[in-house]
Design a protein around this motif. Structure first.
Motif, PDB file in Angstrom:
ATOM      1  N   VAL A   1      54.858 -25.973  53.829  1.00 40.77           N
ATOM      2  CA  VAL A   1      55.069 -24.527  53.893  1.00 40.77           C
ATOM      3  C   VAL A   1      55.049 -23.971  52.479  1.00 40.77           C
ATOM      4  O   VAL A   1      55.632 -24.558  51.565  1.00 40.77           O
ATOM      5  CB  VAL A   1      56.405 -24.184  54.614  1.00 40.77           C
ATOM      6  N   LYS A   2      54.337 -22.847  52.331  1.00 35.89           N
ATOM      7  CA  LYS A   2      54.214 -22.291  50.979  1.00 35.89           C
ATOM      8  C   LYS A   2      54.098 -20.776  51.031  1.00 35.89           C
ATOM      9  O   LYS A   2      53.324 -20.235  51.817  1.00 35.89           O
ATOM     10  CB  LYS A   2      52.965 -22.879  50.303  1.00 35.89           C
ATOM     11  N   THR A   3      54.897 -20.095  50.187  1.00 36.05           N
ATOM     12  CA  THR A   3      54.643 -18.665  49.973  1.00 36.05           C
ATOM     13  C   THR A   3      54.289 -18.412  48.511  1.00 36.05           C
ATOM     14  O   THR A   3      53.787 -17.364  48.166  1.00 36.05           O
ATOM     15  CB  THR A   3      55.853 -17.770  50.342  1.00 36.05           C
ATOM     16  N   GLY A   4      54.606 -19.364  47.624  1.00 36.94           N
ATOM     17  CA  GLY A   4      54.308 -19.168  46.203  1.00 36.94           C
ATOM     18  C   GLY A   4      54.471 -20.451  45.418  1.00 36.94           C
ATOM     19  O   GLY A   4      54.495 -21.555  45.990  1.00 36.94           O
ATOM     20  N   GLY A   5      54.618 -20.299  44.102  1.00 39.95           N
ATOM     21  CA  GLY A   5      54.637 -21.440  43.196  1.00 39.95           C
ATOM     22  C   GLY A   5      55.774 -22.428  43.441  1.00 39.95           C
ATOM     23  O   GLY A   5      55.632 -23.616  43.135  1.00 39.95           O
ATOM     24  N   LEU A   6      56.892 -21.940  43.977  1.00 38.25           N
ATOM     25  CA  LEU A   6      58.016 -22.840  44.263  1.00 38.25           C
ATOM     26  C   LEU A   6      57.561 -24.030  45.106  1.00 38.25           C
ATOM     27  O   LEU A   6      57.913 -25.184  44.834  1.00 38.25           O
ATOM     28  CB  LEU A   6      59.126 -22.046  45.002  1.00 38.25           C
TER      29      LEU A   6
ATOM     30  N   SER B   1      47.689 -13.626  44.701  1.00 36.67           N
ATOM     31  CA  SER B   1      49.095 -13.376  44.378  1.00 36.67           C
ATOM     32  C   SER B   1      49.872 -12.776  45.543  1.00 36.67           C
ATOM     33  O   SER B   1      49.287 -12.155  46.434  1.00 36.67           O
ATOM     34  CB  SER B   1      49.129 -12.384  43.213  1.00 36.67           C
ATOM     35  N   ARG B   2      51.185 -12.943  45.475  1.00 30.41           N
ATOM     36  CA  ARG B   2      52.046 -12.144  46.341  1.00 30.41           C
ATOM     37  C   ARG B   2      51.868 -10.682  45.950  1.00 30.41           C
ATOM     38  O   ARG B   2      51.737 -10.380  44.764  1.00 30.41           O
ATOM     39  CB  ARG B   2      53.517 -12.516  46.109  1.00 30.41           C
ATOM     40  N   PHE B   3      51.843  -9.774  46.959  1.00 31.45           N
ATOM     41  CA  PHE B   3      51.839  -8.348  46.635  1.00 31.45           C
ATOM     42  C   PHE B   3      53.278  -7.970  46.290  1.00 31.45           C
ATOM     43  O   PHE B   3      54.127  -7.832  47.186  1.00 31.45           O
ATOM     44  CB  PHE B   3      51.343  -7.509  47.818  1.00 31.45           C
TER      45      PHE B   3
ATOM     46  N   GLN C   1      56.428  -7.219  40.664  1.00 32.63           N
ATOM     47  CA  GLN C   1      56.510  -8.191  39.560  1.00 32.63           C
ATOM     48  C   GLN C   1      55.132  -8.506  38.998  1.00 32.63           C
ATOM     49  O   GLN C   1      54.948  -8.716  37.803  1.00 32.63           O
ATOM     50  CB  GLN C   1      57.161  -9.491  40.067  1.00 32.63           C
ATOM     51  N   LYS C   2      54.135  -8.556  39.896  1.00 26.05           N
ATOM     52  CA  LYS C   2      52.830  -9.078  39.508  1.00 26.05           C
ATOM     53  C   LYS C   2      51.935  -8.055  38.816  1.00 26.05           C
ATOM     54  O   LYS C   2      50.772  -8.316  38.543  1.00 26.05           O
ATOM     55  CB  LYS C   2      52.124  -9.662  40.739  1.00 26.05           C
ATOM     56  N   GLY C   3      52.469  -6.852  38.592  1.00 27.32           N
ATOM     57  CA  GLY C   3      51.715  -5.856  37.824  1.00 27.32           C
ATOM     58  C   GLY C   3      50.603  -5.183  38.612  1.00 27.32           C
ATOM     59  O   GLY C   3      49.562  -4.824  38.038  1.00 27.32           O
TER      60      GLY C   3
ATOM     61  N   ILE D   1      37.981 -18.490  45.269  1.00 31.58           N
ATOM     62  CA  ILE D   1      38.159 -17.384  44.316  1.00 31.58           C
ATOM     63  C   ILE D   1      38.403 -17.916  42.904  1.00 31.58           C
ATOM     64  O   ILE D   1      37.801 -17.451  41.937  1.00 31.58           O
ATOM     65  CB  ILE D   1      39.297 -16.443  44.785  1.00 31.58           C
ATOM     66  N   TYR D   2      39.289 -18.917  42.798  1.00 31.95           N
ATOM     67  CA  TYR D   2      39.524 -19.500  41.464  1.00 31.95           C
ATOM     68  C   TYR D   2      38.204 -19.991  40.866  1.00 31.95           C
ATOM     69  O   TYR D   2      37.940 -19.840  39.679  1.00 31.95           O
ATOM     70  CB  TYR D   2      40.507 -20.671  41.543  1.00 31.95           C
ATOM     71  N   ALA D   3      37.364 -20.615  41.709  1.00 38.74           N
ATOM     72  CA  ALA D   3      36.122 -21.220  41.206  1.00 38.74           C
ATOM     73  C   ALA D   3      35.042 -20.174  40.930  1.00 38.74           C
ATOM     74  O   ALA D   3      34.308 -20.272  39.946  1.00 38.74           O
ATOM     75  CB  ALA D   3      35.610 -22.246  42.213  1.00 38.74           C
TER      76      ALA D   3
END
Ligand code: ADP
Length: 490
Positions: free
Chosen positions: A14-19, A306-308, A311-313, A370-372
């Motif tokens: 399970v993942k929502t972000g970097g944690l 990114s999460r909307f 914080q993320k600008g 997208i990263y690639a």
């Protein structure tokens, strides 16, 4: 050492972000170094028990939440085939579509109950499985009560006599702050401990404050963020952190280069590396097709995964999308969360269909594409504890354009200022600075020799967990010595 990693999320389950990335990766490196490391997370209903071959362990356990007795089970699976992962199963709390809240980014109304239950259940689960930890490594607010249980309710529990706790702050903006009158009895603490140097936090009950105060060692995920949270970026926690200033470590996160690797990534239309960078262009064309953009090699594709979240600008990203329409820049955004950010981006996508593509979802394979396929990666975060996305971008030869804060300041070196630059860094959080940096990056992109050099530097960066492992081991040893000394001499 016996290390129990406790978290609300962990890849691949399970993942929502970097944690989730951190909790699913650091243990692999600890294991390789000879530690018996195990992980414990909630069994959200979205975690596929069949796919991950989870087994139900033969325990029927219960904890008290206030006066109510709540039963739960433990399921077990493995990370990488050899790291035991335990799942706390209770449908009432974890049978949800989202992890923390609904699709509009609104947190569930019973998050306090869910994670109080989780913290209590972890204590009972560890005893049931007879794993005596040297270290319980707690992560973020969801696990903040565990250090307090070890020091208060279970202080004389022989099972934990040499168990130290480490509390890692991945994001100080999410603290888990609740009404004290009902939270203190719900968690099973006594009003005697509801004092400003203990459980109380400006008349509230704040999970993160509890974790900071009661853990043996506090850490966060980059050296710069460790300084920043003690000096004005602590979201009100500065005074509390001051009381622990000798016990705060800032250790940079790493990424898993076996997973984030353009040479072997099966999500890509073509693999590539620094040796055959031309193939990255095939990924770019693929991304342009997916986005319905003109497939033009000279267009500068900049992206954001990114999460909307403010914080993320995103205010700067939205501003830049509007202001760069006359440039040959294509924007790609993948994310979910805050509904205002989502709606604004979707509106702009209608306005600029050939220049902006927004994917409003969580999509791991698309993130890889997208990263690639991008040239630049946008991270104009207001604050950034560590940030993994910029490290992933570097691994794919995609150049980060970032605000100089937290972990971004520790990992991205500016084109004009650094000896070996790997990105573009602006240091005033303002639309103008960000737009100018994108324009400047676009100019450098147009000069293939400079850009290829920058890409080479990006590929050469090594933000592997191996670099941080020794620091983690040192920190665990300090925590353990503290705990043993305090138990022996009390
Ligand atoms: P944070 O933990 O603050 O969300 P990080 O940069 O530390 O930010 O980590 C974000 C991680 O989540 C990265 O691995 C990124 O690729 C991933 N991610 C974020 N949003 C999405 C999404 N919508 N789809 C796929 N992956 C995502």
């Amino acid at each position: 050492m016996n290390i129990l990693m406790v978290s609300s999320e962990c890849v691949p389950f399970v993942k929502t972000g970097g944690l989730a990335d951190v909790v699913g990766t650091l243990p692999k490196y600890l294991k390789k170094n000879g530690h018996d490391v195990r992980i414990i997370i909630p069994k959200y209903s979205t975690i596929d028990g069949v796919k991950y071959k989870l087994k139900t362990l033969p325990y029927r356990l219960a904890v008290k939440l206030g006066k109510e007795e709540i039963y739960f089970r433990i399921k077990q699976g493995f990370l990488d085939g050899n790291i035991p992962v335990y799942f706390i199963e209770n449908m009432r709390f974890f049978d949800r579509i989202g992890v923390y809240g609904d699709s509009n980014g609104i947190g569930y109304g019973d998050n306090r109950e869910r994670y109080t239950f989780f913290c209590k259940a972890v204590i009972e689960a560890v005893k049931a499985i007879l794993f005596v930890p040297d270290i319980i490594h707690c992560n973020d607010w969801h696990t903040g009560l565990i250090p307090a249980y070890l020091k208060i309710t279970n202080a004389y529990d022989g099972f934990f006599w040499k168990t130290a706790s480490v509390y890692t702050i991945h994001n100080i903006a999410f603290q888990g702050s609740f009404d004290a009158a009902t939270s203190v009895p719900l968690a099973g603490f006594s009003w005697e401990d509801y004092k400003s140097d203990k459980l109380e936090f400006y008349n509230t009950f704040n999970f993160m404050k509890v974790g900071i105060v009661y853990s043996d060692i506090v850490s966060t995920v980059s050296p710069t963020y460790a300084k920043q949270i003690q000096a004005g970026f602590g979201n009100g926690m500065e005074v509390v952190l001051k009381t622990r200033k000798n016990d705060i470590f800032g250790i940079l996160n790493g990424i898993d280069y076996s997973y984030w690797n353009p040479k072997t990534d099966t999500n890509l239309i073509s693999n590539y590396s620094s040796e055959n960078i031309e193939n990255k262009n095939l990924c770019k064309t693929d991304l342009q097709k997916i986005c319905n953009f003109d497939c033009n090699e000279n267009s500068f594709i900049v992206s954001c995964v990114s999460r909307f979240d403010n914080q993320k600008g995103f205010d700067l990203i939205i501003d830049a999308i509007n202001r760069l329409q006359n440039f040959n820049v294509q924007f790609v955004v993948l994310g979910s969360g805050d509904s205002y950010i989502r709606d604004t981006l979707l509106y702009l996508q209608k306005k600029y269909p050939k220049k902006l593509r927004v994917f409003n979802k969580y999509d791991e394979p698309l993130a890889h594409k997208i990263y690639a396929g991008s040239d630049g990666f946008l991270m104009p975060s207001r604050f950034e504890p560590c940030g993994l996305s910029q490290l992933i971008a570097l691994a794919y030869g995609t150049i980060p354009i970032v605000n100089k804060t937290g972990g971004l300041a520790d990992t991205i070196y500016d084109f004009d200022k650094a000896q070996t630059p790997n990105g573009f860094v602006f240091d005033l959080y303002a639309g103008e600075s960000f737009v100018e940096k994108i324009k400047y990056a676009y100019k450098i992109f147009s000069d293939k020799t400079s850009w290829n050099k920058l890409q080479k530097n990006a590929f050469d960066c090594n933000f592997s967990w191996n670099n941080s492992l020794t620091d983690y081991e040192k920190m665990y040893n300090i925590a353990l010595n503290k705990k043993i000394n305090s138990t022996i001499y009390r």
